[in-house]
Scaffold this active site. Structure first.
Site, short mmCIF file in Angstrom:
data_model
loop_
_atom_site.label_atom_id
_atom_site.label_comp_id
_atom_site.label_asym_id
_atom_site.label_seq_id
_atom_site.Cartn_x
_atom_site.Cartn_y
_atom_site.Cartn_z
N CYS A 223 -8.70 -1.18 0.69
CA CYS A 223 -8.95 -0.33 -0.48
C CYS A 223 -9.51 1.03 -0.04
O CYS A 223 -8.79 1.82 0.54
CB CYS A 223 -9.83 -1.03 -1.49
N HIS B 9 -6.86 -5.79 -2.46
CA HIS B 9 -8.04 -6.53 -2.00
C HIS B 9 -7.65 -7.94 -1.56
O HIS B 9 -7.84 -8.90 -2.31
CB HIS B 9 -9.10 -6.60 -3.11
N GLU C 39 -9.13 -9.93 0.35
CA GLU C 39 -10.28 -10.86 0.46
C GLU C 39 -10.50 -11.63 -0.83
O GLU C 39 -11.22 -12.63 -0.83
CB GLU C 39 -11.55 -10.09 0.89
#
Ligand code: MN
Length: 238
Positions: A111, A214, A216
Site C-alpha cells: 500500500c 493489503h 496481510e
C-alpha cells in the site's frame, strides 16, 4: 536454518494532544510474516543515517501501509485532497529503500509501501485517485479489510504473476497510487481502470516487489507474497 529477521516499518503517531506519541503498526503484518516463517522486528522512524545499520541486521524489509507521502519528495505541490503526511517517516522509509537496494535486501512494499518504493527510486504518485481520475474504480472499498473488491491483471513472466497468477481479485484501501514508475521498476499489475497495483525491480540483483492492496489481510495466494520475500531472504544468505 535460522529464520530471517524481517524489519517491518511502522509510524509514530500522537492521537490527541494529551496522548503520548506511540509507535504503531497493524498487527496483521506481524501475523503474515510469522506465518511465512520470518521473525518480524518493528522498525519505527529513526534518523535516515541509521537505515544502513538496520538493513544490515535484517534479512528482509516489509514497508507497511499508512499516511500519504509528502508530494515535495516527488517534485509536486500538495493538492487539495492530500491526506496526513509524516515527514520523519517519509525520510526514514526512503532511506530504508536506498539501503535495501544497496545491500540487496529483499523488500516487499504494501500500500503506502509500493508508493514509498516508487518515490524513493525517483517515481511519482497520483495524490488522489477520485479527484484526479474521474471514472476510476472505487479504490477505497466500502467493505471490510478482508473483502476483495476489484481485479488486478499481472504481466506474464513477472514475479507478481508467478505468485498471484495471471489475474486476481484484491482488496483496496488507498486513495493514492503510482503515477510514473521509477527507473528500474517495472509495472506488473493493473486494475481494470488502469490504476497501477504492482511494481517490481526489473533486475535479478534485488528482489523488490510493491503491491497497492493489503495481502496481510487476505489468505490464499496473497500469503504467497510474504512467503516469497522470506524465500528471497533465505536464498540471499544461503
Ligand atoms: Mn486498488
Amino acid at each position: 536454518m535460522p529464520r530471517p529477521i524481517v524489519a517491518v516499518s511502522a509510524t509514530t503517531r500522537q492521537e490527541s494532544a494529551s496522548d503520548p506519541a506511540r509507535v504503531r503498526l497493524n498487527a496483521a503484518y506481524i501475523d503474515a510474516i510469522r506465518r511465512a516463517g520470518g521473525i518480524p522486528l518493528v522498525a519505527p522512524p529513526l534518523e535516515a543515517a541509521d537505515a544502513a545499520e538496520v538493513i544490515a541486521a535484517a534479512g528482509a524489509l516489509v514497508l507497511t501501509g499508512g499516511e500519504d507521502i509528502d508530494p515535495v519528495l516527488y517534485g509536486a505541490s500538495p493538492g487539495s485532497q492530500l491526506g496526513r503526511v509524516t515527514a520523519a517517516r517519509d525520510h526514514w522509509e526512503i532511506a530504508l529503500v536506498h539501503a535495501a537496494r544497496e545491500q540487496g535486501v529483499p523488500t516487499l512494499g504494501v500500500c503506502r509501501g509500493i508508493q514509498v518504493l516508487n518515490v524513493a527510486l525517483g517515481g511519482t504518485l497520483i495524490q488522489d485517485i477520485a479527484s484526479e481520475r474521474p471514472g476510476a474504480l472505487q479504490h477505497e472499498q466500502a467493505g471490510g479489510r478482508a473483502e476483495r473488491s476489484h481485479r488486478v491483471a499481472f504481466s506474464a513472466g513477472s514475479r507478481a504473476a508467478a505468485i498471484m497468477g495471471p489475474a486476481a481479485d484484491v482488496n483496496s484501501m488507498h486513495h493514492q497510487a503510482v503515477l510514473d514508475a521509477a527507473p528500474g521498476l517495472a509495472v506488473t499489475g493493473h486494475a481494470p481502470d488502469g490504476i497501477i497495483e504492482s511494481v517490481e525491480w526489473s533486475g535479478p540483483e534485488w528482489w523488490a516487489l510493491g503491491v497497492q492492496w493489503h495481502p496481510e489481510e487476505l489468505d490464499g495466494r496473497d500469503a504467497g507474497l510474504f512467503d516469497a520475500v522470506i524465500a528471497a531472504a533465505r536464498e540471499r544468505t544461503r
